[in-house]
Every structure is written in structure tokens, then in C-alpha cells.
Write a protein that holds these residues in place. Structure first.
Motif, short mmCIF file in Angstrom:
data_model
loop_
_atom_site.label_atom_id
_atom_site.label_comp_id
_atom_site.label_asym_id
_atom_site.label_seq_id
_atom_site.Cartn_x
_atom_site.Cartn_y
_atom_site.Cartn_z
N UNK B 2 -39.91 33.09 -68.54
CA UNK B 2 -39.03 32.68 -69.43
C UNK B 2 -37.53 33.66 -69.51
N UNK B 3 -36.82 32.84 -69.82
CA UNK B 3 -35.69 33.62 -69.91
C UNK B 3 -35.67 35.00 -71.08
N UNK B 4 -36.60 34.96 -71.84
CA UNK B 4 -36.83 36.06 -72.62
C UNK B 4 -37.00 37.12 -71.91
N UNK B 9 -36.80 43.00 -70.20
CA UNK B 9 -36.66 43.92 -68.97
C UNK B 9 -35.79 45.26 -69.28
N UNK B 10 -34.68 44.90 -69.63
CA UNK B 10 -33.48 45.91 -69.71
C UNK B 10 -34.04 46.87 -70.84
N UNK B 11 -34.41 46.28 -72.15
CA UNK B 11 -34.70 47.33 -73.13
C UNK B 11 -36.04 48.12 -72.86
N UNK B 35 -35.87 46.62 -63.54
CA UNK B 35 -35.55 46.21 -64.63
C UNK B 35 -34.09 45.21 -64.45
N UNK B 36 -33.31 45.69 -63.70
CA UNK B 36 -32.12 44.88 -63.33
C UNK B 36 -32.66 43.57 -62.55
N UNK B 117 -27.08 46.30 -70.63
CA UNK B 117 -27.63 45.18 -70.13
C UNK B 117 -28.43 44.10 -71.00
N UNK B 118 -29.22 44.93 -71.68
CA UNK B 118 -29.91 44.29 -72.83
C UNK B 118 -29.23 43.63 -73.89
N UNK B 119 -28.13 44.27 -74.45
CA UNK B 119 -27.50 43.86 -75.49
C UNK B 119 -26.87 42.50 -75.01
#
Lengths: 483, 493
Positions: B2-4, B9-11, B35-36, B117-119
């Protein structure tokens, strides 16, 4: 009734033990600190085991949910303050020093749990007198200056408070806040009550370090021992705020007036809004030019007193609860920042911004904790300070109809944005500065580690789950308001 | 997937990198890349799924969070969020690859990059205004630290300026959101709910500019754009790529998905002013870029100019305009990332200068042909030549502008002309100088490394893919714009 005083009794007992040990000269700085911390922990355990206590009840000693919550917070704050390092030169008399700390804590705790005007004054002064002495413990000119300034300003403000309370007594004929409220029902625009309220507000604004009653703060923050500063910054502020909330909600709901733009009505809201605006602007602007981190924290304390008063100037429970929540969050963040400052000072001997250069290389823990605490003070997510400020500003705006308070909230939001600058400068020194090579660094002790890690952790957790603090505070304040 | 996952992944990666022991620090770039990649794959699979089936409801997650504030942990991935998430992932991969050789405190560096990236993913996914604001603000400290600790030219000034502009803009956003909350009767922060509240017009007239301006300062709206060039120049390569590539898009995204739907009447009133400011930005950015000698400054001002197209598309507010604005967000994200990567990493690492006159001496076409080819293609993409993503996006915006404000089109045309001029100027000076200006014997330079080549090929391929076959992107964006929150602001020509 006596059951509810058990935690305070434990504190007094611990203080007496410390005095006894001091007389027989059997206690060193670390020992005294540990005894005091243990006493605080026992009192906290008793406090939490006692549960919410029975609500209501008027009198000398109240055991309502607000008192319970405030006392628990004060004990936690006291414990955290007792983890700060004590330099040997600060404590030729460690026993007496820590006994006085516990007396100060007891006084502040008692003040949060009473509606009796005389009791209020006595317990607040027990706290304040102990703090004046605690500020002057080191035999340095700075500490002497801090103590004397604190005492002189404090004495004047106590006189104001005392005079105001006596006017209220004369006005209502009773010594309880409820008597004042009842009398106001029949005589809503009595000049005597106005004068009394104004003086009480002035007295409490001193304890909150709100401008223009702040002049003592920078010198005390700079000159007093770190533990004293922690108590002044955190415990004294929370206690004064709770007392102010009680006075406003229980006693002076009828004299609230309004701070709405274009529809101002004289009363507590309007005066508090004025104090808030002055404190926020003055504190934040002067903090920008400080080089000493302790003085910077003092001006930040003045600015933050302003934010708290924004919530109080609405006379609305949801905003008042947000203010109390923010006060707790602020206290935790300031304690953490002070703990890091104390650790840096121990190695460097001074607290200038340059002393923080390259902190991240020598102790990542201190640097990260500093970053978390300062970012929380500046109001950045995901930390508690962000949510605290957001809720405080939003609820304050929502509490007054038709955006009446937008002028004050706008000042708060803009000055809060400005504040990021002076916090970031310290962060820059810690993370991007070059460390001075000639200074030898001591390892940080376990207590110091706790003193910086616990507040930082608490700020992260409360930032992610703000409801854990917001929910009980909101419940307690709405219970008080509904009474 | 899912897009979640593009949020997790980044965090998770940032945390993992922080917890690495010191002797395994070299692993941090591998974790950051993984992660990216995970972010990209999650976003891409979300895009494909949505393309295959636009009839079913979008993926969403709605959890209880702060009941006292009426704020919920509400995420959703609609046709607008998904392509932007994909952009975020792609720029993240390229950013990590261009920073492959970082040796100064790599763990801290990559965890800060991943936090940004996570933010960014969080902002694109949020459907609750408070939650979105939290993610929006999360990137501030990592941005500051990346610039101040790893940056170059005038880094302390650049970092502080960028941060103070960000936080000042955030103050406006906070004020706007709080005012909307109060005016809606403390009903909460759900964006769709607030948009349906129907605020009185007099209120919208002052609340809209406060909220909108708060967002678009981060999108580099003229005259509040000066933080962008100084910040980009001072930042390390990966940070400039993320800043210009995705962080500036956050401002545009917030303006499009929060400020405009919440206050449609306020938007209708201020629309002409926004269009004029956007055109001013396009012209000012282009003319300034024409005069700068530092290559990164040229690219920084070209970003200001290209970001003007996004604002212009939003001000046009027709279907063409809004679609063009979103396409331009994606296109400029890719191209700006590419340009900053080539200038900041490929060229600067080998020549140690970004001064256009000094670069002439190196004659990249002779000494480093691969970089010259890459820079030429990137410049073509930046000028908006057909075949690249910029063409599709800018043409859409221009059609939207014809429908709404035809009298502004000549000025924009002038801007496009100057864009060509400054891009060619930079290209000629760096890659194809006069024989007289360059050194007689070309300097030998190390050829491109595999991370550099991969990142360049990836970004160019995506730009070409959008330019040559834009229809899937357009269907996704159309799907997003069909949401009821956009209907009150859409103008029908």
C-alpha cells in the motif's frame, strides 16, 4: 483530609532528615541529592496511589483533581531538577540546600491545592522565600546579585499580592475564593474587587516571569545554581499558573471582561492579554541578542509566560486547559535544556553559546537531547512543543467569538516563529561548530544522562500522542469550570 | 504494497541508519538507497493499481488521534498524491546516488535526508490539515542541519534565511488553519470537512491570502522567493535536489489541496493577483538567471521561474491549468533534481568551481563528454523542448492561461524566450566554450561513476517518459482533480 497531605508530609520529613544529617555533617552533595530525590519519588508514588481523590470540597486544603494533577506534575519536575549536577562550589551546605529545595517544592504544592486566600499567600511565600535563599547559595557575586534581586522584586510583588488579597477579603467578607465569587454575583462592578484582582494579577505575574514583572529573571537564571533555576523555571511557573487558573475560574469568572479586538471590556481577560502581548514581544526580541544560554532561557521563559497568558485571556475552559498543558510541556523542555547547559558548563566553566561548539562530537546524547528540547521550545514537530502551541493557539482563537482574539494569536504565532532563530543558533553551535581542543571533558554521569534523556523522550512521546496529557488536563479544568 | 509504505520506509530507514554502529557507517548509503527504492516501488504500485481501476475508492487510512482537537490520523492516496509520491521516490533515489561518496558523518547525513523524504511523503498523503502541517514542519530541522553542517557557499546565512522563511510561512499557515478551525465551530481538521463548511465570504477574503501565502512562500512565489537560490546554492547536492525537487512542491501542493478548496470565494477574489505574481516570478527568475555567474545560482533562479508556471496554472484554475500545474510539479521536480545533481556533484566534484567563466577553461565537451551530453539533455528538458516532460506541462499551463487570462500570455512567452537564453548561456559556457577561452590541453578528469550514471539515466528517462507518453499521468491527475473539493474552484471556460 490529612490523607491528602501525605506526599507533602513525606517531603517535609525528608527535609528534616536532611537537616539532621547536615547538623551532624554526615552528608555530601551527592548523598543529599539522592536522599532528596528518593523522598520526591516516594511522595510521587503516594500521590499516584492516592488516585484522583474526592472531587469538590472547599477549604484550606483541597484534594480536587486539579490539585492532584498539579502536585503530580510538580513532583515529577522536582525529581528531574534533582538529577542536575551540583558543583562543589555551589554547595558548602548540601544538606541545608536540599532541605530548602524540598521546602520550596512543598510550598508550591500546597499553593496549588487551596482556595483559602491566606493559605494561598502563606504557601506561595514558603515556596518563594525558599527559592530566594536557594538562588544565593553559592558564594559568588553573581549568585548574591541573583538572590538579592530575586528577593527585592519578590518582596514587592508579595506586598502587591498581600494587599490584593486583603482587599478581596474586605470586599467579600470571607477568605475563600467562593466567597469572592458569591459576592461578585450581587455586586458585579465593585471597584474594590477590580483593584484586588489587579494587584493579585501583578503579584502572580511576577512568579510567572511575565513582562513587565520579569526583571529578576535573567540574573537569577544566570547566577543561581542549576537545580534552583530548574525549580524556578518549571515548578514555580506551573504552580503560579495553577493558582492563577483557580483564582480566575473559581473566583473571578464574573470579572473576566473581554480581550476581543474592538470589543474590549475591562477585566482579567483584557489585562492578561496586555501582559501576554508585552511578554511575547519583549521576551522573544531580547532573547535574540543573548550570548549566555542561561540568560537566553530566561528571556524564553518570559516569552513563554506570554503564550500561557494568551490561553488564560480567553476565560474559556478549553483554552485554559491548553495553556496548562503547554505549561507542563514547556517545563519539561526547559528542564532538559537546562540539564544540557549544566553539563556543558561543568566542563567549560561558562554558558556562552561558544561553549556548545561541537557538542555532537563529544556527546551525541547531549547534542540530540538539546536539539529535541530546543526544537520543542521553538514549536517544531513531531515534538510536544509543536502540538502544545498549536492546540493553545487554535483553542484560544476558537474560544472568543468572531475571531476577536486574532490580534493576540497573530502576535503569538509570529513571535513564536521568530523564536526559532535564537534556538537554532545554539543548535548550530552544537552540531556545526568546531570544538575547542584544549578542554578536557568529563564523562557524563548516569544521573546526568537521565536528566537529559527523560525530558527528550517525554517530548517525543507527548508529541506523537498529545492526547495522553491533553485529555486529563482538559477533564480536570472542565470539572473545575463546571463546579 | 500500500502507499503507506512510502511513508514508513523513509522513517524506518532514518531510524535504522541512526542506530547503525560506527564501524558499519558505510552501510548507511545502502540502507538509504533501499528505503528510497521501497518508497518508489510503493508509490509506483499504487499508481498502477489506481490506473487500472479508477472506479473504486482510493486507498485510505483513518485512525483516532487527538480527539480534543478533532484531528485524525487520516491518510489517503488519490490521483494527485500518487504521482507526487512517485516523484518523491525517484528524486530520493537520485539524491542518494548523487551523495554516494559522502564521507563526512554519513549516518547523520542519510538519516536527515530520509527524514526529509518521509516528511514529504507524509504531506502528500495527509487528508487532515493538522496532520499535514505536522509533516510539513518535520522537514524544517533536517533542512537546516543538512545545509549548516554539509553545505558550501555562505551556508550559515543560507540555512538561516531558508529556515526563517519556512517558519515565517508556517506561522501564516498556522494562523489560517486556526482561523478556519474557529470559524467552522471547532469541528476538526479534516480537509474535505473544512472545505464543505462553507465559510462566509468576508472571512474568506482575509483568511485565504494568509493561508495561501503561507504555503506558496515555500513554492518560491515572487517576491518571497529569495530564500530559494541562496538556500539551494548553500545546500549539499542531495539537499538541493530534494529542496528544489520536492520540498518546494510541498508549498504548491498545500496551496492547491488546502488553501484553495477551503476558501474558494477568497481564491476567486485573489486569483488575478496570484496570476500577476506568478508571471512576475517567471520573468524575474529568468532575467536574474541570465545575469548570474555561479552555475547553481543560475539553476536556483531557473527554479523560481519554473515554479511560476505552477502558480500560473493554479491561478488559471481551469482543468487545463490545474492539470498543467500538477504536471509541472512533477516535471520540474525531475529536471531540477537532474540539473542540481549534474552541477553540484558531477561538475563541481571534478572542477571544484561553479563559476561560469572558470568553467569555460575546462571545456567539458573535451574533458568529460559524458557529463556534457547529460547536461545538454538536461538543459533541453529545462527549456521545455518537445519530447521532455517540461513541454507537456508548460503547454498545458499556457492553454489554461489562454482560457483565463489571455492578456498575460505574451509576457509568459517572453519568459520562455529568456529561459532558452539563460539555459543556452550556461550550457555554452560550461560545455561548449570558445576555443580561445578554454585551456589548450584539456584537463584529465575521472569519468562518471556508476551511481552518477544511474541517477542521470533514471531522471532523464522519467522526464522523457512523461514527455513522450503523458497519458497515464494525465489520467491519474484528472482522477485526482475529479474530487469534490476541487469543483468549487474549477473555472469552466
Amino acid at each position: 483530609m490529612f490523607q491528602s497531605l501525605l506526599p507533602e508530609s513525606v517531603l517535609v520529613l525528608t527535609a528534616l532528615i536532611l537537616l539532621g544529617l547536615a547538623v551532624s555533617k554526615r552528608v555530601g552533595a551527592v548523598g543529599a541529592q539522592r536522599v532528596a530525590a528518593a523522598g520526591t519519588l516516594v511522595a510521587l508514588a503516594l500521590m499516584l496511589r492516592g488516585g484522583g481523590a474526592e472531587p469538590g470540597g472547599t477549604g484550606l486544603i483541597l484534594a480536587d483533581p486539579l490539585a492532584h494533577l498539579a502536585k503530580s506534575v510538580l513532583l515529577v519536575v522536582g525529581f528531574l531538577a534533582l538529577l542536575l549536577p551540583i558543583a562543589p562550589k555551589e554547595t558548602e551546605h548540601p544538606g541545608e540546600y536540599h532541605a530548602l529545595l524540598l521546602f520550596a517544592l512543598t510550598g508550591l504544592m500546597l499553593a496549588t491545592g487551596t482556595e483559602h486566600l491566606l493559605m494561598l499567600f502563606i504557601s506561595l511565600e514558603l515556596g518563594s522565600l525558599s527559592l530566594y535563599l536557594l538562588a544565593g547559595f553559592p558564594r559568588t557575586p553573581r549568585a548574591a546579585e541573583a538572590s538579592l534581586k530575586y528577593f527585592l522584586f519578590g518582596a514587592v510583588s508579595a506586598a502587591f499580592l498581600w494587599f490584593g488579597l486583603s482587599l478581596l477579603y474586605g470586599f467579600s467578607g470571607g477568605a475563600m475564593l467562593l466567597d469572592v465569587a458569591a459576592r461578585l454575583q450581587s455586586a458585579p462592578d465593585a471597584a474594590l474587587a477590580f483593584a484586588g484582582l489587579a494587584m493579585v494579577l501583578a503579584g502572580l505575574a511576577f512568579k510567572l516571569a511575565a513582562a513587565p514583572f520579569h526583571a529578576w529573571a535573567p540574573d537569577v537564571y544566570q547566577g543561581a545554581p542549576a537545580t534552583t533555576v530548574a525549580l524556578v523555571a518549571a515548578a514555580s511557573k506551573v504552580a503560579a499558573l495553577v493558582v492563577l487558573l483557580r483564582i480566575l475560574i473559581t473566583g473571578f469568572d464574573a470579572l473576566a471582561g473581554s480581550a476581543a479586538w474592538g470589543a474590549m471590556i475591562s477585566g482579567s481577560s483584557m489585562w492578561l492579554a496586555a501582559l501576554a502581548a508585552v511578554s511575547m514581544i519583549y521576551g522573544n526580541l531580547l532573547a535574540l541578542v543573548q550570548r549566555s544560554v542561561r540568560r537566553l532561557l530566561a528571556y524564553s521563559a518570559i516569552a513563554n509566560a506570554g503564550y500561557l497568558l494568551v490561553g488564560l485571556s480567553t476565560n474559556h475552559p478549553s483554552a485554559q486547559a491548553a495553556a496548562l498543558t503547554y505549561a507542563v510541556i514547556y517545563s519539561i523542555a526547559t528542564l532538559g535544556a537546562l540539564a544540557v547547559t549544566a553539563a556543558v558548563e561543568r566542563d567549560h566553566g561558562d554558558d556562552s553559546r561558544n561553549a556548545f561548539d561541537g557538542l555532537v562530537h563529544r556527546s551525541p546524547l547531549l547534542a540530540v537531547a538539546l536539539l529535541v528540547c530546543l526544537a520543542s521550545l521553538a514549536g517544531l514537530p513531531p515534538l510536544a512543543g509543536f502540538t502544545g502551541k498549536f492546540v493553545l493557539f487554535t483553542q484560544s482563537l476558537a474560544a472568543v467569538p468572531s475571531h476577536g482574539l486574532v490580534w493576540l494569536v497573530a502576535i503569538a504565532v509570529v513571535t513564536s516563529a521568530v523564536s526559532l532563530r535564537y534556538y537554532l543558533v545554539i543548535v548550530k553551535h552544537a552540531f556545526a561548530g568546531k570544538p575547542e581542543s584544549h578542554i578536557e571533558f568529563k564523562k557524563i554521569t548516569f544521573e546526568q544522562g537521565l536528566a537529559v534523556a527523560l525530558p527528550a523522550l517525554a517530548l517525543v512521546v507527548l508529541g506523537l500522542f498529545p492526547s495522553w496529557l491533553l485529555e486529563p488536563v482538559t477533564r480536570v479544568i472542565s470539572q473545575l469550570a463546571a463546579r | 504494497m500500500t502507499p503507506l509504505w512510502s511513508l514508513l520506509f523513509p522513517f524506518a530507514g532514518a531510524l535504522a541508519v541512526l542506530l547503525l554502529p560506527a564501524r558499519a557507517a558505510a552501510l548507511s548509503r545502502v540502507i538509504a538507497l533501499a528505503a528510497s527504492l521501497g518508497t518508489t516501488i510503493a508509490a509506483a504500485s499504487g499508481c498502477l493499481k489506481r490506473l487500472g481501476d479508477t472506479a473504486s475508492p482510493v486507498w485510505s487510512l483513518d485512525l483516532e488521534w487527538i480527539p480534543q482537537l478533532g484531528s485524525r490520523f487520516h491518510l489517503a492516496a488519490d490521483g494527485l498524491a500518487l504521482p507526487l509520491l512517485l516523484l518523491n521516490g525517484i528524486v530520493a533515489i537520485a539524491g542518494v546516488l548523487f551523495s554516494w561518496n559522502i564521507t563526512q558523518r554519513p549516518r547523520a547525513f542519510f538519516s536527515l535526508v530520509l527524514a526529509i523524504i518521509g516528511g514529504v511523503s507524509g504531506v502528500f498523503l495527509s487528508r487532515d490539515a493538522f496532520l499535514m502541517f505536522v509533516f510539513y514542519e518535520i522537514v524544517i530541522v533536517p533542512k537546516y542541519l543538512l545545509i549548516v553542517a554539509w553545505g558550501s557557499t555562505n551556508r550559515e546565512y543560507g540555512a538561516m534565511k531558508l529556515t526563517m522563511y519556512s517558519i515565517g510561512a508556517s506561522a501564516l499557515i498556522l494562523l489560517g488553519l486556526a482561523a478556519a478551525y474557529a470559524a467552522s465551530g471547532s469541528a476538526g481538521f479534516d480537509i474535505a470537512g473544512l472545505a464543505a463548511a462553507g465559510f462566509p465570504k468576508g472571512f474568506q477574503l482575509w483568511a485565504f491570502p494568509v493561508l495561501f501565502l503561507g504555503f506558496v512562500v515555500l513554492a518560491g512565489i515572487w517576491p518571497f522567493h529569495t530564500w530559494a537560490p541562496t538556500g539551494h546554492v548553500a545546500a549539499p547536492t542531495a539537499a538541493s535536489m530534494l529542496l528544489a525537487g520536492v520540498v518546494m512542491k510541498l508549498g504548491a501542493y498545500g496551496a492547491l489541496c488546502v488553501a484553495m478548496p477551503l476558501f474558494p470565494d477568497g481564491f476567486a477574489f485573489w486569483r488575478p493577483a496570484i496570476a500577476v505574481l506568478a508571471v512576475a516570478g517567471i520573468l524575474h527568475g529568468a532575467f536574474t538567471a541570465l545575469t548570474r555567474r555561479d552555475l547553481k545560482f543560475v539553476i536556483g533562479y531557473s527554479s523560481v521561474s519554473h515554479m511560476g508556471f505552477i502558480l500560473l496554472g493554479m491561478a488559471a484554475a481551469t482543468h487545463w491549468g490545474l492539470r498543467g500545474a500538477v504536471l509541472q510539479m512533477i516535471s520540474h521536480g525531475i529536471i531540477a533534481g537532474l540539473l542540481f545533481g549534474i552541477a553540484g556533484r558531477v561538475i563541481y566534484e571534478r572542477t571544484h568551481t561553479r563559476d561560469l567563466d572558470a568553467l569555460q577553461r575546462f571545456n567539458l565537451w573535451k574533458s568529460l563528454p559524458a557529463a556534457a551530453v547529460a547536461f545538454t539533455l538536461a538543459s533541453a528538458a529545462s527549456m521545455g523542448l518537445p519530447g521532455f516532460s517540461g513541454f507537456v506541462a508548460e503547454v498545458s499551463v499556457l492553454i489554461g492561461l489562454w482560457e483565463s487570462y489571455p492578456w498575460l500570455v505574451p509576457l509568459v512567452a517572453l519568459g520562455i524566450l529568456i529561459t532558452g537564453a539563460f539555459t543556452l548561456r550556461a550550457l555554452c559556457r560550461t560545455c561548449f566554450p570558445d576555443a580561445a577561452a578554454s585551456l589548450a590541453i584539456p584537463v584529465r578528469m575521472p569519468s562518471l561513476t556508476w551511481p552518477e550514471t544511474t541517477a542521470i539515466v533514471l531522471l532523464l528517462a522519467v522526464s522523457l517518459a512523461i514527455g513522450l507518453h503523458p497519458s497515464p499521468w494525465i489520467s491519474l491527475i484528472n482522477d485526482g482533480l475529479d474530487s469534490p473539493v476541487f469543483q468549487p474552484i474549477l473555472q469552466r471556460p
